[in-house]
Design an enzyme around this catalytic site. Structure first.
Site, mmCIF file in Angstrom:
data_model
loop_
_atom_site.group_PDB
_atom_site.id
_atom_site.type_symbol
_atom_site.label_atom_id
_atom_site.label_comp_id
_atom_site.label_asym_id
_atom_site.label_seq_id
_atom_site.Cartn_x
_atom_site.Cartn_y
_atom_site.Cartn_z
ATOM 1 N N TYR A 156 0.840 -1.208 0.000
ATOM 2 C CA TYR A 156 0.000 0.000 0.000
ATOM 3 C C TYR A 156 0.873 1.255 0.000
ATOM 4 C CZ TYR A 156 -2.946 -3.764 1.571
ATOM 5 O OH TYR A 156 -3.569 -4.969 1.690
ATOM 6 N N HIS A 206 -6.439 1.311 -0.880
ATOM 7 C CA HIS A 206 -6.350 1.224 0.585
ATOM 8 C C HIS A 206 -6.498 2.597 1.229
ATOM 9 C CE1 HIS A 206 -5.155 -1.259 4.130
ATOM 10 N NE2 HIS A 206 -5.511 -2.249 3.310
HETATM 11 MG MG MG Z 1 -8.533 -4.064 1.023
#
Ligand code: MG
Length: 398
Positions: A156, A206
């Site tokens: 992320y 995210h």
């Molecule tokens: Mg997710």
């Protein structure tokens, strides 16, 4: 009628991730059920709700009355819909479905109306530090029959390069939104060029970007025909979904942080999403998830239940039973379970040639080896991965 004689929490971390499982025992010899109550980063709080509040409420109750007992647990503290309470309720709720299946002599998916498909297709995470590594990982998974891949270049927020952070900045995971966006666009171009259009691709923002950056990235990724783009906005900013819809035909998945029907009802009713990604213990278990799947079906929205490593194997088994039954199933997220989890949780669904197969045992078909589980105690640590910051030091959603 069998009645509840004990409600216990089992905390274990065979893979280093804290898992919470609830065991509901009954006065019928050998009859018990298991449920997932895994809130991996607040495990003792969930345990306290189960041990100190739900157990005294539930002793001597009829195991058959799942619907009534769910509402009893939901309303008992007056304030409702929080993640800690919902996970505790989920542990009991799933265990009661497991018990009902065992009493009926049927797998839970049969209680829902039976299978809509013989096995469940799934996607796997592909994280890499280089484009070559990402391509290699996809090729390896293809050999296992998998055709859906969630691509992240450096997980992320991407890989931070040469960030200019002020002196004395707080510790944390720093990233640059612009670097992340450019790298993600590059990654999708590379992967589509290499593999063509036959594989299915997913990406999870995210919640890392500002809303307008998320709309920009969605537009740039649209031409790569994603299966879905996940969590473009934090739950507090879902009003931006309408703008995203107006700009792009990219399919959107959202919901792993949802706690409350008020969070998903308008998004489904207005058809602002394509996939509902709820973490089923987080919304209170199997009972509300089953209702949510049926509700979403009316609006053409498909299920893609949250299934990472911080869902226990019992929760994953419940996801599989819902996914076998729901007509509006889309895809399931599946974790690469190490062998130890198959040993601690006998009956954990097996994967074969790109599909997850539930066994045909009554209930969810999954058990726990408590002696083995005890050998992997949970860890009490301060959660680090959620401390995510922009280059200037501003905290952002993890
Ligand atoms: Mg997710």
């Amino acid at each position: 009628m069998p009645t509840i004689t004990d409600v216990r929490t089992i905390l274990t971390a065979p893979e280093g991730i804290n898992l919470i499982v609830v065991k509901v025992e009954t006065d019928q010899e050998g009859l018990y059920g298991l449920g997932c109550a895994t809130f991996a980063y607040r495990e003792h709080a969930v345990k306290s709700v189960v041990d100190d509040y739900l157990k005294p409420l539930l002793l001597k109750r009829d195991v058959h009355k799942i619907e009534d007992l769910w509402h009893l647990m939901h309303n008992n503290a007056y304030w409702r819909n929080g993640g800690i309470t919902n996970n505790a309720i989920s542990g009991v709720d799933m265990a009661l479905w497991d018990i009902k299946g065992k009493l009926a002599g049927l797998p839970v998916y049969e209680l829902l109306g039976g299978k809509s498909r013989e096995a469940v297709p799934y996607y796997r995470h592909v994280n890499g530090n280089t484009l070559d590594e990402i391509v290699e990982k996809i090729e390896t998974l293809q050999k296992e029959g998998i055709n859906h891949f969630r691509l992240q270049w450096g997980l992320y927020g991407g890989i931070a390069k040469n960030l200019n952070t002020p002196p004395n900045s707080e510790p944390g995971i720093y990233f640059s939104p612009s670097q992340y966006m450019q790298d993600t666009i590059k990654m999708f171009e590379h992967v589509r060029k290499h593999f063509g259009d036959s594989i299915e691709l997913i990406h999870d923002i995210h919640e890392r970007l500002s809303p307008s950056d998320a709309v920009f990235l969605a537009k740039r990724l649209e031409k790569h025909r994603l299966f879905f783009l996940e969590d473009p906005f934090p739950i507090e900013q879902v009003a931006w979904l309408e703008q995203l819809r107006n700009h792009s035909a990219i399919p959107v998945a959202i919901g792993e942080l949802f706690n409350n029907p008020l969070e998903w009802t308008p998004l489904i009713k207005e058809r602002l999403i394509d996939f509902i990604r709820v973490h089923i213990s987080q919304i209170g278990g199997f009972t509300p998830a089953r209702k949510l799947a049926v509700f979403a079906e009316q609006f053409g929205i498909r299920t893609a239940w949250h299934g990472p490593g911080d869902v226990s194997p019992v929760g994953h088994a419940a996801n599989v039973h819902l996914s076998l039954n729901a007509h509006n199933f889309g895809i399931l997220e599946w974790w690469d379970f190490p062998d130890i989890l198959y040993k601690v949780f006998p009956g954990l669904p097996q994967v074969k040639n790109g599909y997850i197969h539930a066994n045909d045992k009554p209930g969810f078909g999954i058990d726990i080896d408590e002696t083995l589980a005890k050998k992997y105690p949970i860890k009490k640590t301060v959660t680090q991965w959620t401390q995510t910051r922009l280059p200037d030091g501003t905290l952002v959603n993890p």
